[in-house]
Design a protein around this motif. Structure first.
Motif, PDB file in Angstrom:
ATOM      1  N   ASP A   1      29.403  62.278 -40.100  1.00  0.00           N
ATOM      2  CA  ASP A   1      29.130  62.619 -38.706  1.00  0.00           C
ATOM      3  C   ASP A   1      30.438  62.859 -37.959  1.00  0.00           C
ATOM      4  O   ASP A   1      30.600  62.462 -36.804  1.00  0.00           O
ATOM      5  N   THR A   2      31.368  63.524 -38.619  1.00  0.00           N
ATOM      6  CA  THR A   2      32.682  63.740 -38.003  1.00  0.00           C
ATOM      7  C   THR A   2      32.635  64.724 -36.852  1.00  0.00           C
ATOM      8  O   THR A   2      33.572  64.770 -36.045  1.00  0.00           O
ATOM      9  N   ALA A   3      31.564  65.529 -36.739  1.00  0.00           N
ATOM     10  CA  ALA A   3      31.446  66.428 -35.596  1.00  0.00           C
ATOM     11  C   ALA A   3      31.210  65.649 -34.313  1.00  0.00           C
ATOM     12  O   ALA A   3      31.527  66.132 -33.226  1.00  0.00           O
ATOM     13  N   SER A   4      30.647  64.446 -34.426  1.00  0.00           N
ATOM     14  CA  SER A   4      30.513  63.572 -33.260  1.00  0.00           C
ATOM     15  C   SER A   4      31.856  62.932 -32.930  1.00  0.00           C
ATOM     16  O   SER A   4      32.304  62.948 -31.780  1.00  0.00           O
ATOM     17  N   SER A   5      32.484  62.377 -33.934  1.00  0.00           N
ATOM     18  CA  SER A   5      33.802  61.767 -33.764  1.00  0.00           C
ATOM     19  C   SER A   5      34.418  61.559 -35.139  1.00  0.00           C
ATOM     20  O   SER A   5      33.814  60.927 -36.004  1.00  0.00           O
ATOM     21  N   ALA A   6      35.606  62.111 -35.328  1.00  0.00           N
ATOM     22  CA  ALA A   6      36.273  62.017 -36.621  1.00  0.00           C
ATOM     23  C   ALA A   6      37.078  60.726 -36.722  1.00  0.00           C
ATOM     24  O   ALA A   6      37.588  60.223 -35.702  1.00  0.00           O
ATOM     25  N   PRO A   7      37.217  60.166 -37.903  1.00  0.00           N
ATOM     26  CA  PRO A   7      38.103  59.003 -38.072  1.00  0.00           C
ATOM     27  C   PRO A   7      39.528  59.351 -37.658  1.00  0.00           C
ATOM     28  O   PRO A   7      39.938  60.523 -37.723  1.00  0.00           O
ATOM     29  N   LEU A   8      40.259  58.352 -37.242  1.00  0.00           N
ATOM     30  CA  LEU A   8      41.632  58.568 -36.791  1.00  0.00           C
ATOM     31  C   LEU A   8      42.478  59.104 -37.944  1.00  0.00           C
ATOM     32  O   LEU A   8      42.509  58.541 -39.039  1.00  0.00           O
ATOM     33  N   HIS A   9      43.142  60.227 -37.691  1.00  0.00           N
ATOM     34  CA  HIS A   9      44.015  60.825 -38.701  1.00  0.00           C
ATOM     35  C   HIS A   9      45.217  59.901 -38.931  1.00  0.00           C
ATOM     36  O   HIS A   9      45.713  59.278 -37.988  1.00  0.00           O
ATOM     37  N   PRO A  10      45.705  59.777 -40.168  1.00  0.00           N
ATOM     38  CA  PRO A  10      46.874  58.913 -40.416  1.00  0.00           C
ATOM     39  C   PRO A  10      48.058  59.233 -39.512  1.00  0.00           C
ATOM     40  O   PRO A  10      48.772  58.331 -39.075  1.00  0.00           O
ATOM     41  N   ALA A  11      48.265  60.504 -39.212  1.00  0.00           N
ATOM     42  CA  ALA A  11      49.377  60.875 -38.331  1.00  0.00           C
ATOM     43  C   ALA A  11      49.167  60.333 -36.931  1.00  0.00           C
ATOM     44  O   ALA A  11      50.125  59.923 -36.247  1.00  0.00           O
ATOM     45  N   ALA A  12      47.926  60.321 -36.479  1.00  0.00           N
ATOM     46  CA  ALA A  12      47.620  59.781 -35.156  1.00  0.00           C
ATOM     47  C   ALA A  12      47.800  58.269 -35.130  1.00  0.00           C
ATOM     48  O   ALA A  12      48.335  57.713 -34.159  1.00  0.00           O
ATOM     49  N   ARG A  13      47.363  57.602 -36.182  1.00  0.00           N
ATOM     50  CA  ARG A  13      47.499  56.139 -36.227  1.00  0.00           C
ATOM     51  C   ARG A  13      48.971  55.721 -36.187  1.00  0.00           C
ATOM     52  O   ARG A  13      49.366  54.834 -35.427  1.00  0.00           O
ATOM     53  N   GLU A  14      49.782  56.365 -36.988  1.00  0.00           N
ATOM     54  CA  GLU A  14      51.202  56.027 -37.039  1.00  0.00           C
ATOM     55  C   GLU A  14      51.875  56.278 -35.692  1.00  0.00           C
ATOM     56  O   GLU A  14      52.651  55.444 -35.195  1.00  0.00           O
ATOM     57  N   THR A  15      51.563  57.413 -35.090  1.00  0.00           N
ATOM     58  CA  THR A  15      52.165  57.755 -33.801  1.00  0.00           C
ATOM     59  C   THR A  15      51.682  56.840 -32.701  1.00  0.00           C
ATOM     60  O   THR A  15      52.461  56.412 -31.836  1.00  0.00           O
ATOM     61  N   LEU A  16      50.395  56.526 -32.715  1.00  0.00           N
ATOM     62  CA  LEU A  16      49.830  55.667 -31.676  1.00  0.00           C
ATOM     63  C   LEU A  16      50.465  54.286 -31.691  1.00  0.00           C
ATOM     64  O   LEU A  16      50.851  53.748 -30.640  1.00  0.00           O
TER      65      LEU A  16
END
Length: 372
Positions: A10-25
């Motif tokens: 169901d990634t069209a509803s909300s996709a899991p956090l991308h590894p690049a986003a997690r590291e940056t966040l």
């Protein structure tokens, strides 16, 4: 409660956090806490991060950094963008495709106008361009809203082929498309939502071209710099990192997911009394929707969840109510027994084959128990 071993489709509803986003966040949380409007060190650091996020997102969208602002959601971005265009033109009428996201429909309903128009679509969900042009030329129309791709059936809209009056700006809702397919080139305003491409939830994007007449339709200052109050600097930076990362891998990931979706389309289409909807070719690579006659969509979703597969049903905008989809209704498609499947960047062939087998078994079981 979902199992941690669930195959999330169901990634069209909300996709899991991308590894690049997690590291940056995680890194930005320690630096982006300051108010970017302040001149002290923490404020200047936050300003640097926010400006960097705007620059990265702008490059990814084909815009300038000063044309990009962040909101609290894609819905807010649509509301600000669309209502800001009509406020600036002084004409309240909004023309939109019949299959637009509910945020567009709600914006139009919020300011009633006799010039509003919902333009029909064909059986694939593609807007009638001649009808769109005719409606946009009527008196009182202040803006046109057209999605880059449909959030429920995946059909790409022919945005760049639309012929609109020069004084009627076009807002493109790119929430379903950004990060997945190339975006239309022609737009006055564009909106997107980070959690659709693997960024954090709670970060929307509103881009407005220089030279476009736009004003903030809600209380607050005009301008895109800090829409809606204190900005989520770490979230914006993580959203930018995720978008940059998914664009770098888009071609490879899209090709793999397109083939996997073709497999699901074939499996669903082989089921008796089942309709696969949306354009089979000009579509998002990761999404497929189908409807099964004599079976409730909630029944299929619940049955597949028990088998370890997380899918969606009902309108993508109001799925919590399981209301019939206005998108499918506008297409003339079967609204009963609707299931939407959207793959992740790491979805495997084995998972798709297991899903196809479970789908066939559960649809046959539910129909048999109903005496069909």
């Amino acid at each position: 409660m979902s199992s941690i071993s669930e195959v999330y489709l169901d990634t069209a509803s909300s996709a899991p956090l991308h590894p690049a986003a997690r590291e940056t966040l995680l890194a930005a949380l320690d630096r982006g806490y300051g108010d970017p409007r302040r001149l002290h060190a923490a404020g200047r650091d936050a300003r640097l991060l926010l400006d960097n996020a705007r620059a990265v997102v702008a490059e990814c969208l084909g815009a300038r950094p000063d044309e990009v602002g962040f909101t609290a959601s894609g819905t807010e971005a649509v509301h600000r963008g669309l209502l800001g265009l009509t406020a600036a033109t002084g004409r309240d009428g909004i023309v939109h495709g019949a299959v637009e996201h509910s945020s567009v429909l709600h914006a139009a309903a919020w300011r009633p106008s006799t010039a509003h128009a919902s333009v029909p679509v064909d059986a694939a969900g593609r807007v009638d361009l001649a009808a769109l042009a005719e409606a946009a030329g009527r008196p009182g129309v202040g803006a046109v809203a057209l999605q880059a791709a449909n959030q429920e059936v995946g059909t790409l809209q022919p945005v760049d082929e639309a012929e609109l009056p020069a004084d009627v700006p076009l807002l493109v809702d790119a929430a379903a498309a950004a990060g997945h397919v190339p975006l239309p080139r022609r737009w006055a305003a564009l909106t997107a939502s980070a959690h659709k491409w693997g960024g954090p939830a709670g970060v929307g994007v509103l881009a407005v071209r220089r030279g476009t007449r736009w004003t903030n339709p809600f209380p607050g200052d005009d301008g895109l710099d800090q829409l809606g109050g204190f900005p989520d600097v770490p979230g914006a930076l993580a959203a930018a990192a995720a978008l940059q990362a998914v664009l770098a891998e888009r071609e490879e990931v899209a090709a793999r997911r397109f083939a996997l979706v073709d497999r699901i389309r074939a499996a669903a289409g082989a089921l008796p009394d089942t309709e696969v909807v949306g354009d089979p070719v000009a579509r998002l690579p990761h999404l497929v929707t189908f409807s099964c006659l004599y079976v409730g969509g909630d029944e299929i979703v619940a049955a597949l969840a028990r088998r370890g597969f997380g899918v969606a049903s009902g309108s993508a905008c109001t799925a919590s109510t399981l209301e019939p989809s206005h998108v499918l209704a506008a297409m003339g498609a079967l609204t009963h027994g609707n299931v939407r499947v959207s793959l992740g960047r790491d979805t495997t062939v084995e998972q798709v084959e297991a899903f196809c087998a479970a789908l066939a078994e559960e649809v046959h079981r539910i129909r048999a128990e109903a005496g069909l």
